[in-house]
Design an enzyme around this catalytic site. Structure first.
Site, PDB file in Angstrom:
ATOM      1  CD  GLU A   1      -4.924   1.765  -3.602  1.00 56.57           C
ATOM      2  OE1 GLU A   1      -6.065   1.438  -3.252  1.00 56.57           O
ATOM      3  OE2 GLU A   1      -4.221   2.604  -2.996  1.00 56.57           O
TER       4      GLU A   1
ATOM      5  CG  ASP B   1      -1.108   3.000   5.740  1.00 55.20           C
ATOM      6  OD1 ASP B   1      -1.312   3.739   4.775  1.00 55.20           O
ATOM      7  OD2 ASP B   1      -1.270   3.356   6.925  1.00 55.20           O
TER       8      ASP B   1
ATOM      9  CG  ASP C   1      -1.872   1.183   1.228  1.00 52.98           C
ATOM     10  OD1 ASP C   1      -2.259   1.640   0.139  1.00 52.98           O
ATOM     11  OD2 ASP C   1      -2.244   1.647   2.328  1.00 52.98           O
TER      12      ASP C   1
END
Length: 166
Positions: free
Chosen positions: A67, A140, A7
């Site tokens: 991501e 996260d 992340d």
């Protein structure tokens, strides 16, 4: 397959390393690479690069799941995250690790089965899938583990075989 989920960020980079075999996930390790506010930005990028390199050297992932970057309302934030993401991708390139990118919608669909799931639902399902006592903190880290789960699920699916994630 050993999957490193990331992340991306510049203050906190969540990561999770999972071993995925025969539709079963085993946790190898998870945590966060953090940088302090007030540290010169170039140094923060260097710290992220060094931290991710250390994880890759230690865990030897076979895939990186990260991501896809999306624009939010704060252009400075998205540019800074993009720079941090760039050093993460450079680390993957230097380690010859294939990169797979997923949207938040794809991660939610893969982990929860519903693309409009709330963040807390994704985190709780991640905890359940991995057999953890608690949802990992910071958020996260839980998000990074969800990224790794997403790649595990997608890598054996038609979506993964068609390379729709790139």
């Amino acid at each position: 397959m050993i999957i490193l989920g990331i992340d991306p960020g510049y203050a906190i980079v969540g990561y999770g390393v999972l071993d995925y075999r025969a539709n079963h996930f085993s946790v190898i390790e998870y945590g966060a690479v953090t940088t302090q506010a007030g540290t010169p930005f170039g140094r923060r990028l260097e710290m992220i690069y060094e931290g991710i390199n250390a994880i890759m050297d230690r865990c030897r992932p076979q895939a990186l799941s990260i991501e896809k970057l999306f624009y939010n309302t704060n252009a400075k934030t998205v540019i800074d995250v993009a720079q941090a993401r760039g050093v993460i991708l450079l680390s993957a390139q230097m380690h010859a690790i294939p990169v797979h990118e997923y949207t938040p919608l794809q991660v939610k669909q893969s982990v929860v089965g519903y693309g409009r799931a709330e963040k807390k639902q994704v985190q709780e399902m991640t905890r359940i899938i991995l057999g953890l006592e608690k949802v990992p903190k910071p958020d996260d880290t839980a998000d990074a583990l969800a990224m790794a789960i997403c790649h595990g699920h997608c890598s054996g699916s038609l979506m993964g075989r068609l390379n729709l994630t790139k």
